[in-house]
Design a protein around this motif. Structure first.
Motif, PDB file in Angstrom:
ATOM      1  N   SER A   1      -8.047  -6.796 -24.487  1.00 32.65           N
ATOM      2  CA  SER A   1      -8.126  -6.219 -23.428  1.00 32.65           C
ATOM      3  C   SER A   1      -8.985  -6.361 -22.299  1.00 32.65           C
ATOM      4  CB  SER A   1      -8.167  -4.399 -23.833  1.00 32.65           C
ATOM      5  OG  SER A   1      -8.333  -3.791 -22.703  1.00 32.65           O
ATOM      6  N   ALA A   2     -10.138  -6.742 -22.581  1.00 33.74           N
ATOM      7  CA  ALA A   2     -10.951  -7.149 -21.627  1.00 33.74           C
ATOM      8  C   ALA A   2     -10.731  -8.559 -21.125  1.00 33.74           C
ATOM      9  CB  ALA A   2     -12.510  -7.297 -22.056  1.00 33.74           C
ATOM     10  N   ALA A   3     -10.022  -9.396 -22.019  1.00 35.00           N
ATOM     11  CA  ALA A   3      -9.887 -10.642 -21.638  1.00 35.00           C
ATOM     12  C   ALA A   3      -8.446 -10.453 -20.513  1.00 35.00           C
ATOM     13  CB  ALA A   3      -9.375 -11.442 -22.832  1.00 35.00           C
ATOM     14  N   LYS A   4      -7.617  -9.520 -20.876  1.00 42.14           N
ATOM     15  CA  LYS A   4      -6.689  -9.393 -20.000  1.00 42.14           C
ATOM     16  C   LYS A   4      -6.787  -9.179 -18.731  1.00 42.14           C
ATOM     17  CE  LYS A   4      -2.136  -7.054 -19.586  1.00 42.14           C
ATOM     18  NZ  LYS A   4      -1.256  -6.106 -20.268  1.00 42.14           N
ATOM     19  N   ASP A   5      -8.109  -8.127 -18.383  1.00 46.55           N
ATOM     20  CA  ASP A   5      -8.659  -7.456 -17.316  1.00 46.55           C
ATOM     21  C   ASP A   5      -9.275  -8.763 -16.401  1.00 46.55           C
ATOM     22  OD1 ASP A   5      -9.334  -5.239 -15.461  1.00 46.55           O
ATOM     23  OD2 ASP A   5     -11.379  -6.080 -16.014  1.00 46.55           O
ATOM     24  N   ALA A   6     -10.011  -9.238 -16.997  1.00 45.50           N
ATOM     25  CA  ALA A   6     -10.648 -10.517 -16.220  1.00 45.50           C
ATOM     26  C   ALA A   6      -9.577 -11.437 -15.866  1.00 45.50           C
ATOM     27  CB  ALA A   6     -11.698 -11.193 -17.143  1.00 45.50           C
ATOM     28  N   LEU A   7      -8.498 -11.886 -16.584  1.00 45.09           N
ATOM     29  CA  LEU A   7      -7.470 -12.675 -16.204  1.00 45.09           C
ATOM     30  C   LEU A   7      -6.661 -12.123 -14.967  1.00 45.09           C
ATOM     31  CD1 LEU A   7      -6.333 -14.057 -19.585  1.00 45.09           C
ATOM     32  CD2 LEU A   7      -7.280 -15.138 -17.853  1.00 45.09           C
ATOM     33  N   LEU A   8      -6.512 -11.049 -14.975  1.00 46.77           N
ATOM     34  CA  LEU A   8      -5.607 -10.374 -13.938  1.00 46.77           C
ATOM     35  C   LEU A   8      -6.457 -10.614 -12.673  1.00 46.77           C
ATOM     36  CD1 LEU A   8      -4.156  -7.231 -15.491  1.00 46.77           C
ATOM     37  CD2 LEU A   8      -2.952  -9.254 -14.835  1.00 46.77           C
ATOM     38  N   ARG A   9      -7.828 -10.243 -12.638  1.00 46.45           N
ATOM     39  CA  ARG A   9      -8.511 -10.562 -11.424  1.00 46.45           C
ATOM     40  C   ARG A   9      -8.794 -12.029 -11.231  1.00 46.45           C
ATOM     41  NH1 ARG A   9     -13.947  -8.106 -13.302  1.00 46.45           N
ATOM     42  NH2 ARG A   9     -14.786  -8.591 -11.248  1.00 46.45           N
ATOM     43  N   ALA A  10      -8.832 -12.776 -12.022  1.00 50.53           N
ATOM     44  CA  ALA A  10      -8.912 -14.248 -11.708  1.00 50.53           C
ATOM     45  C   ALA A  10      -7.429 -14.643 -10.918  1.00 50.53           C
ATOM     46  CB  ALA A  10      -9.041 -15.088 -12.949  1.00 50.53           C
ATOM     47  N   VAL A  11      -6.423 -14.114 -11.552  1.00 50.77           N
ATOM     48  CA  VAL A  11      -4.952 -14.667 -10.733  1.00 50.77           C
ATOM     49  C   VAL A  11      -5.118 -14.162  -9.566  1.00 50.77           C
ATOM     50  CG1 VAL A  11      -2.638 -14.094 -10.876  1.00 50.77           C
ATOM     51  CG2 VAL A  11      -3.868 -14.666 -12.872  1.00 50.77           C
ATOM     52  N   ARG A  12      -5.477 -12.971  -9.081  1.00 53.91           N
ATOM     53  CA  ARG A  12      -5.502 -12.423  -7.796  1.00 53.91           C
ATOM     54  C   ARG A  12      -6.334 -13.252  -6.999  1.00 53.91           C
ATOM     55  NH1 ARG A  12      -0.957  -9.895  -6.224  1.00 53.91           N
ATOM     56  NH2 ARG A  12      -0.844  -7.903  -7.251  1.00 53.91           N
ATOM     57  N   GLN A  13      -7.563 -13.582  -7.226  1.00 53.28           N
ATOM     58  CA  GLN A  13      -8.474 -14.536  -6.594  1.00 53.28           C
ATOM     59  C   GLN A  13      -7.823 -15.824  -6.318  1.00 53.28           C
ATOM     60  OE1 GLN A  13     -12.613 -14.216  -7.063  1.00 53.28           O
ATOM     61  NE2 GLN A  13     -12.616 -12.404  -7.529  1.00 53.28           N
ATOM     62  N   SER A  14      -7.048 -16.412  -7.217  1.00 55.12           N
ATOM     63  CA  SER A  14      -6.547 -17.665  -7.203  1.00 55.12           C
ATOM     64  C   SER A  14      -5.145 -17.732  -6.397  1.00 55.12           C
ATOM     65  CB  SER A  14      -6.004 -18.264  -8.626  1.00 55.12           C
ATOM     66  OG  SER A  14      -7.129 -18.103  -9.478  1.00 55.12           O
ATOM     67  N   LEU A  15      -4.456 -16.481  -6.109  1.00 56.19           N
ATOM     68  CA  LEU A  15      -3.496 -16.613  -5.406  1.00 56.19           C
ATOM     69  C   LEU A  15      -4.043 -16.319  -3.806  1.00 56.19           C
ATOM     70  CD1 LEU A  15      -1.410 -13.878  -7.156  1.00 56.19           C
ATOM     71  CD2 LEU A  15      -0.727 -16.411  -6.446  1.00 56.19           C
ATOM     72  N   ALA A  16      -5.181 -15.620  -3.664  1.00 55.71           N
ATOM     73  CA  ALA A  16      -5.797 -15.404  -2.440  1.00 55.71           C
ATOM     74  C   ALA A  16      -6.228 -16.772  -1.934  1.00 55.71           C
ATOM     75  CB  ALA A  16      -6.851 -14.202  -2.419  1.00 55.71           C
ATOM     76  N   LEU A  17      -6.586 -17.802  -2.772  1.00 57.49           N
ATOM     77  CA  LEU A  17      -7.150 -18.991  -1.887  1.00 57.49           C
ATOM     78  C   LEU A  17      -6.112 -19.833  -1.223  1.00 57.49           C
ATOM     79  CD1 LEU A  17      -9.855 -19.840  -4.954  1.00 57.49           C
ATOM     80  CD2 LEU A  17     -10.393 -19.355  -2.362  1.00 57.49           C
ATOM     81  N   PRO A  18      -5.196 -19.791  -1.513  1.00 54.49           N
ATOM     82  CA  PRO A  18      -4.574 -20.225  -3.144  1.00 54.49           C
ATOM     83  C   PRO A  18      -5.033 -21.480  -3.643  1.00 54.49           C
ATOM     84  CG  PRO A  18      -2.860 -20.929  -1.606  1.00 54.49           C
ATOM     85  CD  PRO A  18      -3.945 -20.690  -0.678  1.00 54.49           C
ATOM     86  N   SER A  19      -5.182 -21.343  -5.072  1.00 52.72           N
ATOM     87  CA  SER A  19      -5.634 -22.557  -5.716  1.00 52.72           C
ATOM     88  C   SER A  19      -4.618 -22.927  -6.803  1.00 52.72           C
ATOM     89  CB  SER A  19      -6.972 -22.357  -6.301  1.00 52.72           C
ATOM     90  OG  SER A  19      -7.249 -23.543  -7.092  1.00 52.72           O
ATOM     91  N   LYS A  20      -3.830 -23.881  -6.848  1.00 52.78           N
ATOM     92  CA  LYS A  20      -2.646 -24.081  -7.867  1.00 52.78           C
ATOM     93  C   LYS A  20      -3.236 -24.370  -9.165  1.00 52.78           C
ATOM     94  CE  LYS A  20      -0.665 -28.123  -8.453  1.00 52.78           C
ATOM     95  NZ  LYS A  20      -0.157 -29.175  -8.216  1.00 52.78           N
ATOM     96  N   GLN A  21      -4.514 -25.043  -9.266  1.00 51.03           N
ATOM     97  CA  GLN A  21      -5.158 -25.410 -10.574  1.00 51.03           C
ATOM     98  C   GLN A  21      -5.635 -24.222 -11.247  1.00 51.03           C
ATOM     99  OE1 GLN A  21      -5.570 -27.261  -7.976  1.00 51.03           O
ATOM    100  NE2 GLN A  21      -4.976 -29.359  -8.723  1.00 51.03           N
ATOM    101  N   LEU A  22      -6.540 -23.324 -10.522  1.00 50.73           N
ATOM    102  CA  LEU A  22      -6.861 -22.050 -11.036  1.00 50.73           C
ATOM    103  C   LEU A  22      -5.761 -21.126 -11.442  1.00 50.73           C
ATOM    104  CD1 LEU A  22      -9.774 -21.665  -8.447  1.00 50.73           C
ATOM    105  CD2 LEU A  22     -10.088 -22.331 -10.814  1.00 50.73           C
ATOM    106  N   LEU A  23      -4.888 -21.076 -10.534  1.00 50.86           N
ATOM    107  CA  LEU A  23      -3.908 -20.266 -10.909  1.00 50.86           C
ATOM    108  C   LEU A  23      -3.060 -20.644 -12.134  1.00 50.86           C
ATOM    109  CD1 LEU A  23      -2.110 -17.562  -9.818  1.00 50.86           C
ATOM    110  CD2 LEU A  23      -0.802 -19.379  -8.367  1.00 50.86           C
TER     111      LEU A  23
END
Length: 892
Positions: free
Chosen positions: A809-831
C-alpha cells in the motif's frame, strides 16, 4: 459532538514503536515475534473501538475510524501494551497519535497530520489534536494536558495538541513534544537580549493578537526597529515572518515582499495577483523596518490585507502610515524611574545603560554616588536607547556628571528645558562625531554603501577609511563589531551617513567603488583553486556582491562579462538555483548582456523543474546570441531539458556542442559540467565503457585541481557504473564517498541526487531500512529545494523499499506521487520506470486488470507520436486512479 461516535467526522490513529531499531539489531527473531503480537493487540483494540486498520508502515500501524472512538482505542492500546511481557526484546513502548476531521475534509491532509502528531509524541504517550478531543467522547477516567499550538514538520500552521493520560498508565508526564519551531531566516539576528522593554514588548504582542496592521512610531533612537524585531521573533514561533527593510515607493510593496519571500513569479498573471493567491491561505507577518510612507500610496498593502485574512503587518516607522485598520503604538524613551535617584538606578534605562557601559568598562557600576547624574543624563536624552548607547562608551574616560555637562554644551543650553527628545539625540550623535575631521566624516558617509557589513580592507578601498579611521569611529560607537575584523553601521548612524553622502553628491562614486571592489572580490575568488576556500570567499560576501552586481547591471556590461561565470558557478556549486534565477533575472542592458543572463537563468530554472520557461529562454538565447559563452549555456540548458524528457540523442547533441564551445574558450568549469552530463547520459543509455573512460579522465583532472564538486560527481558516476555491473560494494563505497565530499561543499541537491542511487544499492544488498532512510532524506531535500525531478526519483526509490518489505500500500502511494511528478516535468524515463513498478505492485495486490492496463501503456514503440500517446494515456490513467481512490493522494 461528545458521544462515542460522530457521523460527520472521521478519526485517524497512528501507533508506532519507540526505539525499535536497536531491538531489531540485537534480537531480530524475538523482535519479529514481538511485532506480530504488537500488531495483533493494536488491531484488536482498534476493532473493538469501531476502527479499521488500514496500513502498516515499518513498526507503525494506521487505523481509520469511520465509526467508533479512536480515543478509547488509543487508551486501550497503551494499557494492553504495558500489560504485556516484552522482556524478550528488552521492553517495548509505543507512542500514539490521534486526529479527526470532518468527513468532507481532505483525507490525505488529515492523515498527514495524524502521522506528524505521532512523530512528535514520546514513548508511552497519547497525543491528540484539538479536533479529536472535540469530536469524540472522553474515555472514563482520562484527563488532558494542554500542550499548546505546536509546529510539526511539513505543516505550515501550528496545531493545538493535548496529551491524554489515565491513572492506569505507567507514565503521567512526558518530555516536551518533538515539534519544530518555525524558521524565519529573514529576521535579523540580534547580538544581545532586549533590555528595558518588557512592558512595551508585551503591549505590541497584545496589539498583534487583535490588529491587522500595527505601527510602532517614535523619535529616532527610541529602539523601534529593535522592539519590532523582538516581537517578530516571538510571533515566529507560530507563523511565517518576512522582514523588509527600507521599503521604498520605487520598488513597491509587492516587489519588496516577493524579494523577502524569494517568491518566483511565473506566467502572465499580474504579480500582485500571484502573491495574493499564495498568501490567501497562509498565516504570515510582514515586518517593515523604516518604510517610506509613499510606498503605501498604491494601496497594495491594504489590498493584500483585505484578500488574505491571516496576514498581518508590523511596522517600525517614524510616523503613522495612515492606512486603514492601522493601530499605532507610540514608543517613548526607556523608563528611568519616578524622578528620584533611587528609582532611577533600578529602572529599565539603568539596566540598559549598565549593560552598554560594561561593554567598554567592565568595572562600571550604577550606585548612589552617580545616580543623580544618571537621572540627569536620562532626562537630557529623554531615555533614548540610542542616545544612552552612544553616551555609554564615554564612561571609560569621563564621569557621568562630565558626560552630562558635555552634552549640555553640545546643545548650547540646558537640555532638560528642550522638549523634543530628537534634539537631545542629535546632540548625542554630534558629541560622538564632533571631533572627527572632514575626511573621517566623509569616510563615515562612505561606509553607508555596504550591505551586511564590511571588513577593514573593504573599508579602506570603498569608504577610503584606514584602520585608524575605523578605530576612531569604533571608539565613538558609530560602528559596531560584527565579528573578527567585521563591522557594520548602527542603523540610525547609517541613515545619517547616507544623507551626508547624498548631500555631498558623492553617492555615485562611492557605489562605483563598492561595485568595483566586490566584483573584483568575486573575480579573484573565482580563480581560487581550492573549491571550499573559493565558495567561502564568495558566499561570505554575497550580500555585498549582490548589491554590487545590481549596480553593475545598471551601469554597463563590462563587469557582466568579467564575473558572470564566477557568480553562476558559485550559485550552482551551492545548489542556490532559486537565488541564481533571481540574480540573473535582474535588469540588464538589452542585447547580448540580456541574452547571457537569460541563458544562465535557464540553467537555474531547469533545476527547479520549470522546464518550459527555461526552454523558451535558452532557445531565444541560442537563436539570437553570437557569443560562445551564452550559446554554451543555452546548449547546456537545452541538453538538460532533453535529458530529463528522455530524448537522449538530442541531449547528447546539445551537450557535445556546449562542450566544444567551452573547451574552445578554455572554460574549465563549464567543460566539466558538459562532460559530466555526457557521462551520466552514457550510464543511462548503458554505454558503460564510454562512461568508464569518461570518469577515469575526469577523475584525474578533478584530483589534480582539487575540484571537490567534480570529485563528488565522479564518485557518483563510478557508483552508477559499479551498480550497473553488479559490483554492489564498490557502488556503495563510491556513493558514500560522494556524500562525504558533499559535507565539505554543502550542495543539498547534489546530495539529494546521490541518495536514491545509494538507496537502490542498499536495497539490492538486502538492507531495506537503509534504502528507505536514503530515499526519505532525498524526498525532504527535493521538497526544500523545489527539485521535482529528484522528488520523482526518490519517491520511486522509496516505493521499491516498501515493495521489498511487503508494504504494498505504501509502495503504491509513493509510486502514484512519482508518476504525477514525472508527468509534470515531463520525463519519459522516470514515468516509464514508475509505471513499470506500479504494474508490478498492482499485480502483487491482485489488481490484475489494472496491472494489465499499465503493461499495455508501457508497450509502445519509440516514436514522437507514440511518446505523446504514452503520456496522454498515463495522464488518463492517473485521473482514473484519483476517481477510484476518492482521495487527494496524487497531489504533488
Amino acid at each position: 459532538m461528545r458521544g462515542g461516535r460522530n457521523s460527520k467526522c472521521r478519526g485517524y490513529l497512528f501507533v508506532d514503536i519507540d526505539g525499535s531499531m536497536p531491538r531489531w539489531e540485537k534480537r531480530p527473531d524475538a523482535m519479529d515475534a514481538a511485532l506480530r503480537r504488537y500488531r495483533k493487540i493494536v488491531r484488536a483494540c482498534a476493532s473493538r473501538a469501531g476502527g479499521e486498520v488500514r496500513d502498516h508502515v515499518g513498526d507503525g500501524v494506521f487505523a481509520v475510524f469511520a465509526n467508533g472512538n479512536p480515543l478509547q482505542a488509543a487508551l486501550n492500546i497503551q494499557l494492553q501494551l504495558q500489560a504485556q511481557d516484552w522482556r524478550s526484546i528488552g521492553g517495548l513502548s509505543a507512542r500514539v497519535g490521534v486526529h479527526a476531521a470532518d468527513s468532507g475534509a481532505n483525507e490525505q491532509a488529515a492523515i498527514n497530520r495524524a502521522f506528524r502528531i505521532v512523530g512528535a509524541a514520546s514513548a508511552g504517550q497519547i497525543v491528540v489534536s484539538q479536533e479529536a478531543k472535540r469530536y469524540y467522547a472522553e474515555p472514563a477516567g482520562v484527563s488532558f494536558t494542554d500542550l499548546g499550538a505546536c509546529h510539526l514538520r511539513g505543516l505550515e500552521e501550528p496545531l493545538p495538541l493535548l496529551s491524554l493520560v489515565h491513572p492506569s498508565m505507567d507514565r503521567q508526564t512526558f518530555p516536551p513534544l518533538r515539534s519544530l519551531a518555525a524558521y524565519n531566516a529573514t529576521i535579523p539576528t540580534q547580538n544581545s537580549p532586549l533590555f528595558g522593554r518588557v512592558a512595551e514588548l508585551a503591549d505590541v504582542e497584545a496589539l498583534l493578537r487583535g490588529a491587522r496592521i500595527v505601527t510602532v512610531t517614535g523619535h529616532p533612537g527610541a529602539g523601534k526597529s529593535r522592539l519590532v524585531i523582538e516581537a517578530a521573533q516571538t510571533v515566529a514561533a507560530h507563523r511565517r515572518v518576512y522582514f523588509i527593510q527600507n521599503l521604498s515607493a520605487a520598488e513597491g510593496a509587492v516587489a519588496a515582499l516577493a524579494r523577502a519571500m524569494e517568491f518566483p513569479f511565473h506566467g502572465a498573471a499580474g504579480h500582485e495577483k500571484q502573491l495574493t493567491g499564495y498568501l490567501r491561505t497562509k498565516k504570515c507577518l510582514i515586518v517593515l523596518d523604516d518604510p517610506d510612507r509613499a510606498a503605501f500610496a498604491d494601496g497594495a498593502i491594504e489590498r493584500l490585507l483585505s484578500a488574505c485574512p491571516d496576514l498581518q503587518v508590523l511596522s517600525a516607522a517614524r510616523a503613522p502610515l495612515e492606512v486603514s485598520a492601522e493601530r499605532v503604538y507610540r514608543l517613548g524613551g526607556l523608563d528611568h524611574g519616578a524622578g528620584d535617584d533611587a528609582s532611577a538606578i533600578q529602572s529599565p534605562a539603568a539596566i540598559f545603560f549598565a549593560h552598554e557601559a560594561k561593554r567598554s568598562d567592565a568595572g562600571f557600576t550604577l550606585d548612589a554616588s552617580n545616580a543623580g547624574a544618571f537621572r540627569q543624563l536620562c532626562e537630557a536624552l529623554a531615555g533614548s536607547p540610542l542616545g544612552l548607547q552612544l553616551a555609554a562608551p564615554w564612561c571609560r574616560v569621563l564621569s557621568l556628571a562630565a558626560i552630562v555637562e558635555r552634552l549640555s554644551d553640545a546643545s548650547a543650553g540646558n537640555l532638560s528645558d528642550i522638549p523634543d527628545p530628537r534634539q537631545q539625540l542629535i546632540a548625542a550623535i554630534e558629541e560622538s562625531i564632533r571631533d572627527l575631521d572632514r575626511p573621517h566624516h566623509q569616510a563615515l558617509a562612505n561606509l553607508s554603501v555596504f550591505e551586511g557589513g564590511f571588513d577593514s580592507d573593504a573599508a579602506a578601498s570603498v569608504a577610503l577609511a584606514s584602520a585608524g579611521v575605523l578605530k576612531a569611529l569604533d571608539d565613538r560607537n558609530l560602528i559596531e563589531r560584527a565579528g573578527e575584523n567585521r563591522f557594520r553601521l548602527h542603523s540610525l548612524v547609517g541613515e545619517h551617513a547616507r544623507r551626508h553622502l547624498e548631500r555631498n553628491n558623492d553617492a555615485e562614486r562611492a557605489h562605483q567603488r563598492h561595485a568595483d571592489f566586490f566584483l573584483l572580490v568575486l573575480e579573484r575568488a573565482g580563480r581560487i583553486l581550492d573549491q571550499s576556500a573559493r565558495l567561502h570567499a564568495i558566499h561570505s560576501e554575497m550580500s555585498n556582491i549582490k548589491r554590487a552586481w545590481a549596480f553593475a547591471l545598471r551601469s554597463g556590461d563590462d563587469w557582466i562579462w568579467r564575473v558572470g561565470e564566477h557568480l553562476f558557478y558559485a550559485m550552482v556549486m551551492r545548489a542556490s538555483f532559486r537565488k541564481g534565477a533571481t540574480l540573473f533575472a535582474a535588469f540588464a542592458p538589452e542585447g547580448e548582456p540580456r541574452l547571457y543572463l537569460d541563458a544562465m537563468r535557464a540553467n537555474c530554472l531547469v533545476h527547479q523543474g520549470q522546464l518550459e520557461e527555461a526552454q523558451a529562454l535558452a532557445e531565444a538565447a541560442l537563436s539570437q546570441s553570437t557569443r560562445a559563452v551564452t550559446i554554451a549555456h543555452a546548449e547546456q540548458a537545452l541538453g538538460n531539458i532533453a535529458h530529463i524528457r528522455g530524448h537522449a540523442n538530442l541531449a547528447r547533441e546539445h551537450y557535445l556542442r556546449a562542450l566544444s564551445l567551452r573547451e574552445a574558450e578554455h572554460d574549465y568549469s563549464g567543460s566539466q559540467f558538459s562532460a559530466l552530463s555526457l557521462a551520466f547520459l552514457s550510464v543511462q543509455e548503458g554505454d558503460l565503457p564510454a562512461a568508464r573512460a569518461a570518469v577515469e579522465a575526469l577523475y584525474g583532472r578533478y584530483r589534480a585541481r582539487g575540484d571537490l564538486n567534480g570529485l563528488m560527481q565522479a564518485h557518483g558516476l563510478a557508483g552508477d557504473i559499479a551498480a550497473k555491473e553488479g559490483r554492489l560494494e564498490d557502488a556503495r563505497h563510491n556513493f558514500v564517498g560522494a556524500l562525504a565530499i558533499e559535507t565539505q561543499l554543502f550542495n543539498p541537491q547534489a546530495r539529494g541526487a546521490i541518495l536514491p542511487r545509494l538507496g537502490s544499492v542498499y536495497l539490492r544488498l538486502g538492507d531495506a531500512a537503509e534504502a528507505e532512510r536514503c530515499c526519505t532524506e532525498a524526498i525532504q531535500i527535493a521538497e526544500e529545494t523545489g527539485d521535482a525531478r529528484l522528488g520523482a526519483q526518490a519517491l520511486a526509490g522509496l516505493s521499491h523499499a516498501h515493495h521489498r518489505t511487503g508494504d504494498l500500500s505504501a509502495a503504491k502511494d509513493a509510486l502514484l506521487r512519482a508518476v504525477r511528478q514525472s508527468l509534470a516535468l515531463p520525463s519519459k524515463q522516470l514515468l516509464r520506470a514508475a509505471l513499470s513498478e506500479l504494474s508490478a505492485v498492482e499485480a502483487h495486490l491482485g489488481n490484475t486488470e489494472m496491472a494489465a492496463r499499465l503493461r499495455e501503456i508501457l508497450d509502445f514503440p519509440e516514436s514522437e507520436e507514440a511518446v505523446a500517446h504514452f503520456v496522454t494515456q498515463s495522464e488518463f490513467l492517473m485521473d482514473e486512479y484519483a476517481r477510484e481512490l476518492d482521495l487527494d493522494t496524487l497531489r504533488l
